[in-house]
Design a protein around this motif. Structure first.
Motif, PDB file in Angstrom:
ATOM      1  N   ASN A 164       2.628  29.753  24.158  1.00 25.81           N
ATOM      2  CA  ASN A 164       3.132  30.468  24.726  1.00 25.81           C
ATOM      3  C   ASN A 164       4.166  31.044  24.541  1.00 25.81           C
ATOM      4  N   GLY A 165       4.402  31.623  23.755  1.00 28.80           N
ATOM      5  CA  GLY A 165       5.540  31.812  22.635  1.00 28.80           C
ATOM      6  C   GLY A 165       6.602  30.937  22.785  1.00 28.80           C
ATOM      7  N   PRO A 166       8.090  31.119  23.128  1.00 28.11           N
ATOM      8  CA  PRO A 166       8.489  30.128  22.865  1.00 28.11           C
ATOM      9  C   PRO A 166       8.733  29.461  23.854  1.00 28.11           C
ATOM     10  N   GLU A 167       7.895  29.512  24.599  1.00 25.47           N
ATOM     11  CA  GLU A 167       8.378  28.313  26.146  1.00 25.47           C
ATOM     12  C   GLU A 167       6.932  27.784  25.589  1.00 25.47           C
ATOM     13  N   THR A 168       6.353  27.114  24.494  1.00 24.23           N
ATOM     14  CA  THR A 168       5.086  26.531  24.087  1.00 24.23           C
ATOM     15  C   THR A 168       5.217  25.156  24.052  1.00 24.23           C
ATOM     16  N   ASN A 169       4.045  24.386  24.697  1.00 26.06           N
ATOM     17  CA  ASN A 169       4.642  23.014  25.404  1.00 26.06           C
ATOM     18  C   ASN A 169       3.440  21.973  23.555  1.00 26.06           C
ATOM     19  N   VAL A 170       4.257  20.805  23.652  1.00 30.30           N
ATOM     20  CA  VAL A 170       3.197  20.135  22.858  1.00 30.30           C
ATOM     21  C   VAL A 170       4.131  19.011  23.485  1.00 30.30           C
ATOM     22  N   GLN A 171       2.581  17.811  22.666  1.00 26.68           N
ATOM     23  CA  GLN A 171       2.664  16.708  23.222  1.00 26.68           C
ATOM     24  C   GLN A 171       1.764  16.167  21.716  1.00 26.68           C
ATOM     25  N   ILE A 172       2.510  14.407  20.986  1.00 25.98           N
ATOM     26  CA  ILE A 172       2.041  14.184  19.661  1.00 25.98           C
ATOM     27  C   ILE A 172       2.239  12.782  20.401  1.00 25.98           C
ATOM     28  N   MET A 232      -2.694  33.095  10.981  1.00 18.09           N
ATOM     29  CA  MET A 232      -1.054  32.768  11.082  1.00 18.09           C
ATOM     30  C   MET A 232      -0.850  31.423  11.780  1.00 18.09           C
ATOM     31  N   ARG A 233      -1.277  30.421  10.814  1.00 21.94           N
ATOM     32  CA  ARG A 233      -0.445  29.573  11.212  1.00 21.94           C
ATOM     33  C   ARG A 233       1.058  28.629  11.545  1.00 21.94           C
ATOM     34  N   VAL A 234       0.849  28.598  13.191  1.00 23.60           N
ATOM     35  CA  VAL A 234       2.353  28.351  14.004  1.00 23.60           C
ATOM     36  C   VAL A 234       2.384  26.883  13.893  1.00 23.60           C
ATOM     37  N   MET A 235       1.785  26.186  13.653  1.00 24.52           N
ATOM     38  CA  MET A 235       2.198  24.324  14.228  1.00 24.52           C
ATOM     39  C   MET A 235       0.758  23.840  13.172  1.00 24.52           C
ATOM     40  N   ASP A 236       1.954  22.977  12.293  1.00 26.05           N
ATOM     41  CA  ASP A 236       1.072  21.862  12.321  1.00 26.05           C
ATOM     42  C   ASP A 236       1.901  20.445  11.999  1.00 26.05           C
ATOM     43  N   VAL A 237       0.331  19.621  12.017  1.00 28.78           N
ATOM     44  CA  VAL A 237       1.262  17.756  11.088  1.00 28.78           C
ATOM     45  C   VAL A 237       1.088  17.861  10.055  1.00 28.78           C
ATOM     46  N   PHE A 238       1.571  17.145   8.865  1.00 34.50           N
ATOM     47  CA  PHE A 238       1.083  16.829   8.249  1.00 34.50           C
ATOM     48  C   PHE A 238       2.486  15.329   6.939  1.00 34.50           C
ATOM     49  N   ARG A 239       1.352  15.317   5.880  1.00 37.43           N
ATOM     50  CA  ARG A 239       2.735  13.761   5.568  1.00 37.43           C
ATOM     51  C   ARG A 239       2.847  13.756   4.100  1.00 37.43           C
ATOM     52  N   GLY A 276       8.279  18.079  23.950  1.00 38.19           N
ATOM     53  CA  GLY A 276       9.175  19.489  23.803  1.00 38.19           C
ATOM     54  C   GLY A 276       8.775  20.396  23.900  1.00 38.19           C
ATOM     55  N   THR A 277       9.479  21.601  24.149  1.00 36.25           N
ATOM     56  CA  THR A 277       9.027  22.479  24.144  1.00 36.25           C
ATOM     57  C   THR A 277       9.465  23.078  22.920  1.00 36.25           C
ATOM     58  N   VAL A 278       8.748  24.182  21.997  1.00 33.35           N
ATOM     59  CA  VAL A 278       9.085  24.749  20.896  1.00 33.35           C
ATOM     60  C   VAL A 278       8.988  26.439  20.514  1.00 33.35           C
ATOM     61  N   SER A 279       9.313  26.631  20.074  1.00 32.37           N
ATOM     62  CA  SER A 279       8.763  28.982  19.717  1.00 32.37           C
ATOM     63  C   SER A 279       8.151  28.780  18.766  1.00 32.37           C
ATOM     64  N   ILE A 280       6.516  29.322  18.853  1.00 33.87           N
ATOM     65  CA  ILE A 280       6.187  30.340  18.282  1.00 33.87           C
ATOM     66  C   ILE A 280       5.529  31.374  18.360  1.00 33.87           C
ATOM     67  N   PRO A 281       5.280  31.751  17.613  1.00 36.97           N
ATOM     68  CA  PRO A 281       4.907  34.247  17.768  1.00 36.97           C
ATOM     69  C   PRO A 281       3.369  34.079  18.046  1.00 36.97           C
ATOM     70  N   ALA A 282       3.308  33.960  19.166  1.00 36.34           N
ATOM     71  CA  ALA A 282       1.444  33.067  19.620  1.00 36.34           C
ATOM     72  C   ALA A 282       1.965  32.752  20.578  1.00 36.34           C
ATOM     73  N   THR A 283       0.554  33.473  21.478  1.00 43.29           N
ATOM     74  CA  THR A 283       0.592  32.943  23.356  1.00 43.29           C
ATOM     75  C   THR A 283      -0.618  32.434  23.470  1.00 43.29           C
ATOM     76  N   THR A 284      -2.004  32.259  22.195  1.00 43.20           N
ATOM     77  CA  THR A 284      -2.704  31.407  22.287  1.00 43.20           C
ATOM     78  C   THR A 284      -2.913  31.037  20.839  1.00 43.20           C
TER      79      THR A 284
END
Length: 302
Positions: free
Chosen positions: A194-202, A146-153, A212-220
């Motif tokens: 980390n599920g709803p406590e996923t941390n991201v820096q770009i 499952m795609r949980v996160m991406d960056v696109f143009r 920021g902190t985002v919510s994804i349906p996965a912990t790995t």
């Protein structure tokens, strides 16, 4: 007698090529140029991995191969090493896809099993964008297929967008407003799933554009992908100096500094003066729900 017309055609083609060469006009080619073995510089070492964890892939493609990545193509899609564009050295990877049904091309890097932290670092040059209502992918993170996160143009609007998969649907955040084609840009993503406590820096071109902190349906996360996820995602994408890293160790803090190599030290952190976007996204950035807005279009974002 039957061979004479063909001989004449060959002579005319040769003459035309000679005229183009004299005038300095490049000959037409079908798709991006594939690298000649002697054009790359295999003696140049792969980019050094500055990130904590285990290297999943690291390449400047000077080997003339796509070794270290999983390669998948179908239809008119093509993944190759090319001399047509490069950020460093003579060679870069190129992913070529068209609007023809079944056209796909992608590279994948498999992460450490059970990865609780991942970095993806690479230089991208979108030399040809695709159709309205579609996008050109940079890095895409997957968990269990499952795609949980991406960056696109985004095509047409030229926005660079972070998309996350949430239990309620997709969330979109614009990172840059207007990124032109035929320009090299460095994208670095630090993801701590980390599920709803996923941390991201770009980071974009060496400076932080999102924390920021985002919510994804996965912990790995288990895979990082470059290139098209589905067919007809038309584009020509040149890619260079890629590093993908992951691990199960204690994650580095978010926000945090970008490990070497950093951005231009002559510019202050988060300085993007002159690139068409005044406000720089930082800690606490609010994402917007729904699909990226494309002026005058209602085509769903893919």
């Amino acid at each position: 007698m039957e061979g004479r017309p063909m001989n004449r055609v060959v002579k005319l083609c040769l003459a035309g090529s000679l005229v183009l060469a004299i005038l300095g006009v490049p000959a037409l080619s079908l798709g991006p140029e594939t690298a000649r073995a002697q054009a790359c510089v295999p003696s140049v070492a792969s980019p050094a991995d500055p990130y904590p964890g285990t290297t999943a892939a690291a390449s400047n493609f000077e080997s003339g191969t796509l070794d270290g990545f999983g390669v998948a193509t179908s239809g008119t899609g093509r993944a190759a090493v090319s001399t047509a564009q490069s950020r460093s050295g003579n060679c870069a990877a190129v992913l070529h896809t068209t609007a023809t049904p079944g056209s796909m091309a992608k590279l994948t890097a498999v992460l450490t099993p059970g990865a609780t932290e991942a970095y993806a670092d690479g230089w991208f040059n979108v030399s040809g964008e695709g159709m309205a209502g579609n996008n050109v992918p940079y890095f895409r993170f997957f968990s269990g297929g499952m795609r949980v996160m991406d960056v696109f143009r985004q095509n047409i609007s030229h926005e660079v967008v972070l998309r996350t998969s949430t239990p309620d649907g997709f969330t979109y955040t614009t990172l840059r407003n207007d990124v032109p084609t035929d320009t090299w840009h460095r994208l670095v993503m630090h993801v701590v799933p980390n599920g709803p406590e996923t941390n991201v820096q770009i980071w974009w071109d060496g400076r932080s554009v999102y924390v920021g902190t985002v919510s994804i349906p996965a912990t790995t996360v288990d895979t990082v992908q470059l290139g098209s996820e589905h067919d007809q995602q038309m584009a020509d994408i040149y890619i260079d100096d890629v590093i993908v890293n992951s691990g199960t160790q204690t994650p580095a803090p978010v926000p945090g500094p970008l490990p070497e190599p950093r951005g231009d030290p002559s510019k202050r952190f988060n300085d993007f003066r002159g690139d068409g976007q005044e406000a720089v996204l930082a800690l606490g950035t609010a994402a917007r729900r729904g699909r990226p807005r494309i002026p005058g279009l209602s085509t769903p974002q893919l």
